[in-house]
Write an enzyme that holds these catalytic residues in place. Sequence first.
Site, short mmCIF file in Angstrom:
data_model
loop_
_atom_site.label_atom_id
_atom_site.label_comp_id
_atom_site.label_asym_id
_atom_site.label_seq_id
_atom_site.Cartn_x
_atom_site.Cartn_y
_atom_site.Cartn_z
N SER A 131 -36.02 56.99 0.97
CA SER A 131 -36.65 55.99 1.85
C SER A 131 -37.91 56.55 2.48
O SER A 131 -37.99 57.74 2.79
CB SER A 131 -35.66 55.61 2.96
N TYR A 157 -29.86 58.29 10.02
CA TYR A 157 -29.89 57.68 8.67
C TYR A 157 -31.06 58.29 7.89
O TYR A 157 -30.88 58.82 6.79
CB TYR A 157 -30.04 56.16 8.74
N LYS A 161 -31.41 61.11 4.47
CA LYS A 161 -32.23 61.01 3.26
C LYS A 161 -33.11 62.26 3.12
O LYS A 161 -33.26 62.81 2.03
CB LYS A 161 -33.11 59.75 3.32
C1 WQD Z 1 -39.62 45.61 10.01
C2 WQD Z 1 -40.55 45.15 11.12
C3 WQD Z 1 -39.69 45.62 13.32
C4 WQD Z 1 -36.27 42.87 12.99
C5 WQD Z 1 -35.82 49.94 8.08
C6 WQD Z 1 -35.37 51.34 7.75
C7 WQD Z 1 -35.79 51.69 6.34
C8 WQD Z 1 -35.26 50.66 5.38
C9 WQD Z 1 -35.82 49.30 5.77
C10 WQD Z 1 -33.12 51.26 4.51
C11 WQD Z 1 -40.65 46.16 12.27
C12 WQD Z 1 -39.78 44.11 13.09
C13 WQD Z 1 -37.40 43.60 12.71
C14 WQD Z 1 -36.31 41.89 14.02
C15 WQD Z 1 -38.60 42.41 14.43
N1 WQD Z 1 -33.87 50.60 5.40
N2 WQD Z 1 -38.55 43.37 13.42
N3 WQD Z 1 -37.48 41.69 14.70
O1 WQD Z 1 -37.52 49.26 10.55
O2 WQD Z 1 -39.42 49.07 8.88
O3 WQD Z 1 -37.21 49.89 8.10
O4 WQD Z 1 -35.36 49.02 7.11
O5 WQD Z 1 -33.43 51.91 3.56
O6 WQD Z 1 -35.26 52.95 6.01
O7 WQD Z 1 -36.02 52.24 8.63
O8 WQD Z 1 -37.48 47.50 8.73
O9 WQD Z 1 -36.97 45.10 8.72
O10 WQD Z 1 -35.95 46.55 10.53
O11 WQD Z 1 -38.38 46.02 10.60
O12 WQD Z 1 -39.66 42.22 15.06
O13 WQD Z 1 -35.29 41.18 14.33
O14 WQD Z 1 -40.01 43.97 11.70
O15 WQD Z 1 -40.10 45.96 14.64
O16 WQD Z 1 -41.99 46.11 12.77
P1 WQD Z 1 -37.98 48.95 9.18
P2 WQD Z 1 -37.11 46.24 9.65
#
Ligand code: WQD
Length: 353
Positions: A131, A157, A161
């Site tokens: 990741s 997490y 990785k």
């Molecule tokens: C994306 C953007 C949030 C939810 C994570 C893991 C990564 C991978 C993918 C596993 C950010 C914003 C999110 C919400 C929001 N997972 N957001 N409201 O954090 O980039 O990555 O998931 O392999 O390893 O770290 O993904 O989709 O959680 O967030 O505003 O209800 O959306 O702040 O900017 P992230 P995400």
Amino acid sequence: MVAEVLVTGGAGFVGSHTVLVLLQNGFKVVVLDNLVNAVSEGPKPEALVRVEKLTKKSVEFHEADLSDSKALDDIFSSHNFECVIHFAALKAVGESCQLPLAYYRNNVAGTLSLLEAMKKHKVHRLVFSSSATVYGDPQYLPLDETHPTGQGCTNPYGRTKFFIEEMLVDLCKAEQQWQVVSLRYFNPVGAHPSGQIGEDPLGIPNNLMPYVSQVAIGKRSELQIFGDDYDTVDGTGVRDYIHIMDLADGHVSALERLLGSDPLQGFNAINLGTGKGNSVLEVVAAFEKASNKKLKYKIVARRAGDVATSFADPKLAKELLGWTAKKDILDMCKDAWNWQVQNPNGFRSSDKN
Ligand code: WQD
């Protein structure tokens, strides 16, 4: 002779889409999954039942945990695997901060158990599901594979990785016969265009796309946007979203490069991303266009651990695997919405979460 591949965690979101593409490319697939994050109302997880229907091919399935070395021994003894694609892992960032030992046991110790079984059975080709979170807070952008890893990676997490990658680096240094590709995913989203398989988070989605999708279908009342005061195009977080079908294709490209006439040797970390970033508000706009729904949202405080911007330099994947992402954010939203509409309760027959 048909090449046999073991896929751990093949009942999951990325795993099931990759199994589908492997079958379509003529590979024989054996899946091992402990079903901790999957729905199964019969002998096989629903995601794999649907993959079999879509491809008209069968998948051999074993419900087992990587810690069960006897189960691993039995599976390896009864097959001649050309390669292992290793997805099996716990993957909730927030949960990992509450349950670090469970994450180290399942992800790191589980991988160790798998590698020992591979070594015992002389299977030395591995595609590992890593990741971009291993990069931590970007020191520069776009992120290429030489960016430091581990240092800024704060959640357990992401650190599992990182630690697994370090284990693989050491293993490849010690034993020349290993061929390893560690694929660093950015943000996998979307679904197979049929709408028959897709992302099916248990409970309240942690990730943006499934949450937005559930707001659009009316399952959630409004999206909470975690901060609009980042130094980005519109203040909301920017990420490199990649269509799950492009991601699945990337795994098959990696596999073919390990098996091919000019095989990759040793440890190879490779980004799988589009090289383009989209903000949260841009994703919301794309999803409204794809679903023809108006999405309610509220700006709230930043989420702890979030970085402002993350997107890939995808050059190495093109160079080593001949792979580039083909689908854009609207494709991702259309396919995510199509899956949501056809499966309001995901793989469950009724709304149990
Ligand atoms: C994306 C953007 C949030 C939810 C994570 C893991 C990564 C991978 C993918 C596993 C950010 C914003 C999110 C919400 C929001 N997972 N957001 N409201 O954090 O980039 O990555 O998931 O392999 O390893 O770290 O993904 O989709 O959680 O967030 O505003 O209800 O959306 O702040 O900017 P992230 P995400």
